[in-house]
Write a protein that holds these residues in place. Structure first.
Motif, PDB file in Angstrom:
ATOM      1  N   VAL A   1       0.852  -1.198   0.000  1.00  0.00           N
ATOM      2  CA  VAL A   1       0.000   0.000   0.000  1.00  0.00           C
ATOM      3  C   VAL A   1       0.886   1.246   0.000  1.00  0.00           C
ATOM      4  O   VAL A   1       2.078   1.186   0.323  1.00  0.00           O
ATOM      5  N   ASN A   2       0.286   2.377  -0.359  1.00  0.00           N
ATOM      6  CA  ASN A   2       1.076   3.608  -0.440  1.00  0.00           C
ATOM      7  C   ASN A   2       0.474   4.735   0.388  1.00  0.00           C
ATOM      8  O   ASN A   2       0.777   5.896   0.162  1.00  0.00           O
ATOM      9  N   SER A   3      -0.402   4.424   1.353  1.00  0.00           N
ATOM     10  CA  SER A   3      -0.950   5.481   2.204  1.00  0.00           C
ATOM     11  C   SER A   3      -0.880   5.057   3.659  1.00  0.00           C
ATOM     12  O   SER A   3      -0.974   3.864   3.982  1.00  0.00           O
ATOM     13  N   LEU A   4      -0.713   6.031   4.533  1.00  0.00           N
ATOM     14  CA  LEU A   4      -0.659   5.741   5.957  1.00  0.00           C
ATOM     15  C   LEU A   4      -1.968   5.140   6.453  1.00  0.00           C
ATOM     16  O   LEU A   4      -1.977   4.301   7.354  1.00  0.00           O
ATOM     17  N   SER A   5      -3.070   5.586   5.875  1.00  0.00           N
ATOM     18  CA  SER A   5      -4.366   5.054   6.305  1.00  0.00           C
ATOM     19  C   SER A   5      -4.412   3.543   6.114  1.00  0.00           C
ATOM     20  O   SER A   5      -4.871   2.803   6.996  1.00  0.00           O
ATOM     21  N   ASP A   6      -3.944   3.080   4.960  1.00  0.00           N
ATOM     22  CA  ASP A   6      -3.964   1.648   4.696  1.00  0.00           C
ATOM     23  C   ASP A   6      -3.015   0.893   5.630  1.00  0.00           C
ATOM     24  O   ASP A   6      -3.294  -0.234   6.035  1.00  0.00           O
ATOM     25  N   ILE A   7      -1.886   1.514   5.948  1.00  0.00           N
ATOM     26  CA  ILE A   7      -0.936   0.861   6.857  1.00  0.00           C
ATOM     27  C   ILE A   7      -1.571   0.681   8.229  1.00  0.00           C
ATOM     28  O   ILE A   7      -1.527  -0.403   8.826  1.00  0.00           O
ATOM     29  N   PHE A   8      -2.168   1.751   8.756  1.00  0.00           N
ATOM     30  CA  PHE A   8      -2.803   1.663  10.071  1.00  0.00           C
ATOM     31  C   PHE A   8      -3.960   0.667  10.050  1.00  0.00           C
ATOM     32  O   PHE A   8      -4.167  -0.076  11.015  1.00  0.00           O
ATOM     33  N   ALA A   9      -4.724   0.644   8.953  1.00  0.00           N
ATOM     34  CA  ALA A   9      -5.872  -0.254   8.882  1.00  0.00           C
ATOM     35  C   ALA A   9      -5.453  -1.717   8.965  1.00  0.00           C
ATOM     36  O   ALA A   9      -6.227  -2.563   9.407  1.00  0.00           O
ATOM     37  N   GLY A  10      -4.218  -2.023   8.553  1.00  0.00           N
ATOM     38  CA  GLY A  10      -3.742  -3.410   8.585  1.00  0.00           C
ATOM     39  C   GLY A  10      -2.873  -3.725   9.776  1.00  0.00           C
ATOM     40  O   GLY A  10      -2.243  -4.793   9.811  1.00  0.00           O
ATOM     41  N   ALA A  11      -2.802  -2.840  10.765  1.00  0.00           N
ATOM     42  CA  ALA A  11      -1.938  -3.086  11.926  1.00  0.00           C
ATOM     43  C   ALA A  11      -2.504  -4.220  12.778  1.00  0.00           C
ATOM     44  O   ALA A  11      -3.699  -4.262  13.062  1.00  0.00           O
ATOM     45  N   ASP A  12      -1.643  -5.126  13.177  1.00  0.00           N
ATOM     46  CA  ASP A  12      -2.018  -6.255  14.034  1.00  0.00           C
ATOM     47  C   ASP A  12      -1.476  -5.966  15.429  1.00  0.00           C
ATOM     48  O   ASP A  12      -0.294  -6.160  15.706  1.00  0.00           O
ATOM     49  N   VAL A  13      -2.339  -5.494  16.320  1.00  0.00           N
ATOM     50  CA  VAL A  13      -1.867  -5.001  17.617  1.00  0.00           C
ATOM     51  C   VAL A  13      -1.269  -6.123  18.455  1.00  0.00           C
ATOM     52  O   VAL A  13      -0.317  -5.893  19.221  1.00  0.00           O
ATOM     53  N   GLN A  14      -1.753  -7.339  18.309  1.00  0.00           N
ATOM     54  CA  GLN A  14      -1.181  -8.445  19.084  1.00  0.00           C
ATOM     55  C   GLN A  14       0.229  -8.786  18.596  1.00  0.00           C
ATOM     56  O   GLN A  14       1.139  -8.984  19.403  1.00  0.00           O
ATOM     57  N   ALA A  15       0.395  -8.847  17.285  1.00  0.00           N
ATOM     58  CA  ALA A  15       1.719  -9.154  16.739  1.00  0.00           C
ATOM     59  C   ALA A  15       2.709  -8.036  17.054  1.00  0.00           C
ATOM     60  O   ALA A  15       3.881  -8.294  17.363  1.00  0.00           O
ATOM     61  N   ILE A  16       2.249  -6.775  16.983  1.00  0.00           N
ATOM     62  CA  ILE A  16       3.124  -5.652  17.321  1.00  0.00           C
ATOM     63  C   ILE A  16       3.585  -5.765  18.773  1.00  0.00           C
ATOM     64  O   ILE A  16       4.766  -5.584  19.094  1.00  0.00           O
ATOM     65  N   THR A  17       2.659  -6.086  19.662  1.00  0.00           N
ATOM     66  CA  THR A  17       3.009  -6.228  21.077  1.00  0.00           C
ATOM     67  C   THR A  17       4.018  -7.352  21.275  1.00  0.00           C
ATOM     68  O   THR A  17       4.990  -7.205  22.028  1.00  0.00           O
ATOM     69  N   GLY A  18       3.817  -8.479  20.592  1.00  0.00           N
ATOM     70  CA  GLY A  18       4.751  -9.591  20.728  1.00  0.00           C
ATOM     71  C   GLY A  18       6.141  -9.251  20.241  1.00  0.00           C
ATOM     72  O   GLY A  18       7.145  -9.604  20.875  1.00  0.00           O
ATOM     73  N   LEU A  19       6.227  -8.532  19.112  1.00  0.00           N
ATOM     74  CA  LEU A  19       7.543  -8.153  18.593  1.00  0.00           C
ATOM     75  C   LEU A  19       8.215  -7.132  19.505  1.00  0.00           C
ATOM     76  O   LEU A  19       9.424  -7.216  19.765  1.00  0.00           O
ATOM     77  N   LEU A  20       7.455  -6.151  19.997  1.00  0.00           N
ATOM     78  CA  LEU A  20       8.039  -5.159  20.906  1.00  0.00           C
ATOM     79  C   LEU A  20       8.553  -5.829  22.183  1.00  0.00           C
ATOM     80  O   LEU A  20       9.574  -5.410  22.736  1.00  0.00           O
ATOM     81  N   ALA A  21       7.864  -6.853  22.646  1.00  0.00           N
ATOM     82  CA  ALA A  21       8.329  -7.560  23.840  1.00  0.00           C
ATOM     83  C   ALA A  21       9.690  -8.202  23.589  1.00  0.00           C
ATOM     84  O   ALA A  21      10.595  -8.128  24.438  1.00  0.00           O
ATOM     85  N   CYS A  22       9.867  -8.823  22.420  1.00  0.00           N
ATOM     86  CA  CYS A  22      11.173  -9.407  22.078  1.00  0.00           C
ATOM     87  C   CYS A  22      12.251  -8.329  22.020  1.00  0.00           C
ATOM     88  O   CYS A  22      13.365  -8.506  22.540  1.00  0.00           O
TER      89      CYS A  22
END
Length: 1146
Positions: free
Chosen positions: A881-902
């Motif tokens: 995608v080429n817009s921030l809106s689309d990036i945010f719309a596809g954010a996986d909050v659980q996966a983000i949390t897991g990666l940040l924990a690592c």
């Protein structure tokens, strides 16, 4: 060990580098090379904000300090019903000190080594809240967390502000496409570009190439190194928050669909270097062509002569720019006991971390062959623009982008499990995409450029569970079809130009279809290669031909190393171990070649001759622990089938053999050396059972824990190993295909920071049972028994390697998990088990402008316990995608949390715990700031988040209060380190429960909405918020914290529950240490036990159950998991939201 790039020698004169670190690559610039937007600096959430003022207090731990609020905004009645008592003291942002220096890891390849990189100007220092610290001169204004590896370019700070945009419904501005229409893909073969995956060398240090092997033949083109960029990303100035009521927002219908997993494969690196068959049995000091287990067979269908590669190593290693630690950011006044939020309806499209069974129930993925058919020349990913254009997120505002004011909406946890976001793909591709339980991405829409990713302020990475127990198709074929250029396995996302040609979905090379592939074994038809199982299933397993092995597949070999000191005998674990192994000895994975052996140790090492023909086992004692040797090398590892009776005799006599011992010393290091000598010829699995701190011989350790400092608000010390002995030995083991699993059963400090290295670097596992005792802690005994049964009988893969590939333009730079990095993108896994998870961080090295989709492929080559060489392949497809809106719309909050924990675990050990805590907070601030500034067009008061990220602040607060990262609460050092191990090693779905437990009311379970599984009725109570206000003295509540469960009984709990479920007449009769629910023949008892049993069945480990009352010793532990409440040393959820809002509004 205080550096990310820990150097150790393993006896061969070569240094090893491993772990969640970036691979070193040369930093010297080439003359005449210029760079455009293809190499963007990357956003690092683990970097502190530039200070506007200097603050004094520590956040989020430490004493409260009265300060004046910085923000003019005070939460008033329009936002919440919270009263604001005056004089309430608030927290300030901390000042971060300089982190420790780092040493770069050295190449592990013994081949020709490149000269050291030429000296380059020292990179800018990194703030201590960045993941990659550099204690040199501070610089102002840098991003809070450097997510990827592209080096920051020096020069003027780049503004993150965006031009104003027109109004759109729901106040979300879908950014207009900034790129020209995608050009059609060319069918000409693409040049093979090798992406270099990196391990953290330590900031500012010149990196060395890991490519020490070249293919015979014409010399490869010279290696090129991109010039380092220095980049300063400055935050747009924060203005005063707007005033007035928020405009009305009409929520759009939820975006339906199931979650997809993203996995980014590192680019093919060693393929072009491999000319012959290679097997993972080579030690890690061999050339990286051993990736050949998966990647470099001698003959593969469609293979032609491969030209040597030129490797364009992009210097992505710089972390971000430093600044003085977070400024003194003062919060507005807030109440100490938060009243209720304004009554708002709960949103139900998301939920708490789901149990695996829940996830499976909500995900419509199967591993069976699908009905999707791709006609020859049909629409592969290279011809998808019309379909994707119709699916553009910009056509309407999806539910994921519905604006949520977190200060007003309290009921964010839905009653049902939270599905992961579904990638925006055409339906025919989506239905055959990879199962999100196996392969999951933090962003299900991949940004076109690194600069767009930086602007979104969210990490891009993958979470994998590659060896998960699955029912999957297995293909036996002498022809495994792979791309001639990048070595990708054929998969559902390739394009067939006609019946005889297919285009790779990673490098776009056109390949020929082998004749054998024209026949479909499923339909028994000819001429339809697009219907083969390999092209119908995103997860598939091949039985590998002989080209994928250098030696015959190894047998299953199990060696048990047992502590038999006085302390070990006192715990009583030997009885449990021996009985469990006796019960499960016929269920050990293996075949007629399976071997077993035993070593016991205290101050001496005891071997056991189990040779066939002996009437009883012979114990052989070696007391010279300084120069260990094997007394009878040929009879210590024996064939299990031939010697089963004598092995059983040993297990029956072993517990009584040492019951009178008074030996208190532990020579663990020498026992490990002996075990390594024994297993080196074959490889296999080493299982260590240890009950105390090793205090004799090599590897001896001393206690480093000060119990008086457990609750200190200062930084936690001794999170790194005290010696490199265990890491060096683990690397030796990895080279000989030996994995080491550690069972730690102790009531005293055992220095898990040091001992854990033996498992971490050999792809082993760590099991920890604090305060284990067969009489005083029966709950731990039950847990140990269940875990041991699973451990002994679960599936296992030997001499494995794993490589992750991704579409050209993407690269993987950091790995998380237990493994050794053999080459830049090849993970050495002497053992692989179905309970191991991995994570990787990714960056965008080249613009993806011409691509509609990108793909990721993980290939795992292993030897099964039956002696078969197998390749398991997972492929994932995601849209670009080429817009921030689309990036945010596809954010996986659980996966983000897991990666940040690592990432935070690494940050804690390489810098400090406070840096990791600050960086996690900054990650939430940065992403919500980006959403507010770049996506929203109408600025409103409040803390605004897209619906897909509405749980992000709650999960970050949960991480800050998790045992691994909490401060101000007494936490044993080994407990903290084990929590860190679990966050990095556990698959995502299990780790999420450890971060944010699930709370249920269980005294009123009913069959309404229940599941029916195998004729059992499983109640499905609603998930409750983790707050004391949700508890009631008249009820009973179950808290599922992943590895442990608590059943809290209210003082005035209804007598019916006490009698029908617990079997006691009243509250006072509830036993203190109750850990088993009685099996009563009542409906209430059956429902409660069915629900708890169902939760336990969904995970590979066994969570113990503790029934607690108000007077119980475990009540404080239960209450510490009430994440939304305030404690003496940590903010409540509402206070944390106010803090985030204040920082965002600056």
């Amino acid at each position: 060990m205080s550096t990310a790039g820990f150097n150790s020698q393993n006896g061969t004169g070569q240094a090893y580098a491993n772990g969640p670190s970036q691979n070193p690559v040369g930093l010297q610039p080439l003359p005449g090379v210029s760079y455009g937007m293809t190499h963007q600096p990357t956003y690092n959430p683990m970097q502190a904000k530039a200070p506007a003022t200097t603050g004094t207090g520590l956040y989020p731990s430490g004493p409260y300090q009265p300060v004046h609020p910085v923000s003019p905004y005070q939460p008033g009645p329009t936002l919440s019903s919270y009263p604001a008592p005056s004089g309430q003291s608030l927290l300030t942002r901390p000042l971060i000190g300089g982190p420790p220096s780092h040493t770069p890891p050295q190449s592990s390849s013994p081949g020709p080594r490149l000269p050291p990189a030429q000296a380059t100007p020292p990179p800018p220092a990194v703030s201590s809240s960045s993941y990659y610290p550099n204690p040199q001169q501070p610089q102002p204004m840098a991003p809070a967390w450097q997510y990827s590896t592209a080096p920051p370019p020096m020069g003027q700070p780049t503004s993150m502000s965006v031009p104003p945009r027109g109004l759109v419904p729901n106040n979300v501005n879908p950014a207009a496409s900034s790129t020209p229409p995608p050009a059609p893909y060319s069918s000409a073969p693409s040049a093979h570009v090798s992406h270099s995956v990196t391990q953290t060398p330590g900031p500012g240090m010149p990196s060395t190439s890991l490519h020490g092997y070249t293919q015979p033949g014409p010399a490869p083109p010279p290696m090129t190194h991109t010039a380092p960029h220095a980049y300063q990303s400055s935050r747009a100035p924060y203005g005063s928050p707007p005033t007035g009521p928020p405009p009305t927002m009409k929520p759009t219908p939820p975006h339906t669909g199931s979650l997809m997993i993203n996995a980014t494969p590192p680019p093919p690196k060693a393929d072009a270097q491999c000319g012959g068959a290679v097997n993972s049995t080579l030690p890690p000091t061999e050339p990286d062509c051993q990736e050949g287990d998966i990647e470099c067979p001698g003959t593969v269908a469609g293979n032609g002569q491969q030209a040597p590669n030129s490797y364009n190593h992009v210097d992505n290693k710089m972390a971000g720019l430093p600044q003085h630690g977070p400024p003194g950011r003062h919060l507005g006044h807030y109440p100490s006991l938060p009243p209720g939020y304004q009554n708002t309806s709960a949103t139900h499209n998301a939920g708490p971390p789901m149990h695996p069974a829940m996830q499976a129930a909500t995900q419509p993925y199967t591993q069976a062959p699908q009905t999707y058919q791709q006609p020859p020349g049909g629409p592969g990913p290279a011809q998808l623009s019309p379909s994707l254009a119709a699916l553009s997120l910009q056509s309407s505002t999806p539910e994921a982008l519905r604006v949520v004011n977190l200060l007003q909406e309290r009921n964010l946890l839905p009653p049902s499990p939270m599905p992961a976001p579904t990638p925006c793909l055409p339906q025919d591709l989506q239905k055959i995409n990879c199962n999100p339980e196996v392969f999951r991405s933090t962003l299900t829409s991949i940004p076109q450029t690194q600069s767009l990713l930086n602007k979104a302020k969210m990490p891009l990475g993958l979470l994998l569970h590659p060896f998960k127990d699955l029912s999957l198709p297995v293909v036996t074929s002498s022809t495994i079809v792979r791309c001639r250029s990048c070595r990708t396995y054929i998969n559902p996302f390739v394009s067939f130009l006609d019946q005889r040609r297919w285009k790779c979905n990673l490098c776009y090379r056109v390949n020929d279809v082998p004749e054998e592939f024209m026949y479909n074994p499923v339909s028994r038809s000819y001429g339809e290669p697009h219907k083969r199982p390999e092209v119908q299933n995103a997860t598939i397993e091949f039985i590998a031909p002989s080209e994928y092995m250098l030696r015959p597949p190894q047998p299953a070999v199990y060696l048990f190393i047992l502590d038999v000191s006085h302390n070990a005998v006192e715990t009583g674990y030997l009885h449990v171990f021996c009985q469990s192994l006796l019960d499960n000895i016929n269920a050990l994975p293996g075949d007629s070649r399976t071997k077993v052996g035993f070593i016991t140790f205290d101050s001496t090492i005891h071997f056991y001759n189990l040779q066939e023909g002996l009437s009883q086992p012979q114990m052989l004692i070696v007391s010279d622990i300084e120069d260990i040797f094997l007394p009878t090398p040929d009879s210590l590892l024996v064939n299990l089938n031939e010697c089963k009776e004598i092995v059983q005799d040993l297990l029956k006599s072993l517990p009584n053999l040492f019951e009178k011992t008074m030996e208190t010393q532990s020579a663990l290091g020498s026992a490990l050396q002996a075990a390594f000598k024994l297993l080196s010829p074959t490889g296999g699995r080493m299982s260590i059972f240890q009950t105390q701190l090793p205090n004799l011989g090599v590897g001896a350790l001393q206690s480093r824990e000060d119990p008086n400092q457990r609750a200190s608000a200062k930084d936690i010390q001794h999170l790194s190993p005290a010696t490199d002995f265990y890491k060096k030995l683990a690397l030796d083991c990895s080279g000989q295909q030996v994995a080491v699993d550690l069972f730690l059963l102790s009531s005293q400090y055992c220095d898990l920071a040091s001992l854990g290295c033996i498992s971490r670097y050999s792809a082993g596992s760590v099991y920890y049972y604090p305060s284990y005792h067969h009489q005083h802690n029966p709950a731990q005994v039950e847990c140990f028994q269940k875990d041991l049964k699973r451990y002994l009988t679960r599936k296992i893969g030997f001499e494995a390697v794993m490589r992750i590939r991704c579409t050209k333009g993407l690269s993987i730079h950091t790995f998380h998990g237990n493994f050794f990095v053999r080459s830049t993108d090849l993970l050495s896994l002497p053992n692989v088990n179905p309970d191991a998870g991995f994570a990787v961080q990714m960056s965008i090295e080249e613009n993806l402008v011409d691509m509609q989709v990108v793909s990721f492929q993980a290939a795992l080559l292993y030897t099964s316990s039956k002696g078969e060489r197998r390749i398991r392949v997972h492929t994932l497809c995601l849209p670009v995608v080429n817009s921030l809106s689309d990036i945010f719309a596809g954010a996986d909050v659980q996966a983000i949390t897991g990666l940040l924990a690592c990432m935070a675990v690494d940050r804690s050990t390489t810098a400090s715990l406070s840096d990791a805590r600050d960086a996690m907070t900054n990650a939430a601030i940065d992403s919500l700031t980006s959403f507010r500034q770049s996506v929203l067009t109408i600025q409103q008061p409040g803390l605004l988040a897209p619906a897909c990220l509405r749980l992000f602040p709650l999960f970050i607060l949960a991480l800050l209060k998790q045992k691994a990262f909490r401060t101000g609460t007494s936490t044993r050092l080994d407990d903290r380190l084990f929590a860190m191990c679990q966050l990095k090693y556990q698959p995502l779905v299990y780790a999420l429960l450890m971060i944010h437990p699930a709370l249920y009311r269980v005294d009123d379970l009913s069959d309404e909405g229940a599941l029916n599984i195998n004729d059992r009725t499983i109640p499905q109570p609603r998930v409750l918020q983790l707050s004391v206000e949700k508890l009631s003295r008249e009820a009973a509540f179950l808290m599922d914290a992943g590895t442990v469960m608590y059943l809290w009984i209210g003082r005035n709990c209804h007598p019916n529950f006490l009698t029908q479920v617990l079997g006691v007449p009243n509250y006072a009769a509830v036993p203190d240490n109750l850990y088993l629910l009685p099996e009563l023949d009542t409906a209430e008892s059956q429902r409660t036990r069915a629900f708890i049993g169902w939760l336990r069945d969904q995970r590979p480990f066994f969570p113990s159950l503790h029934v607690i009352r108000d007077e119980s010793q475990l009540k404080p532990t239960f209450m510490q998991n009430m994440i939304e409440d305030r404690t003496e040393s940590a903010l409540s959820y509402y206070e944390f939201l106010l803090h985030l809002q204040q920082q965002i509004s600056k």
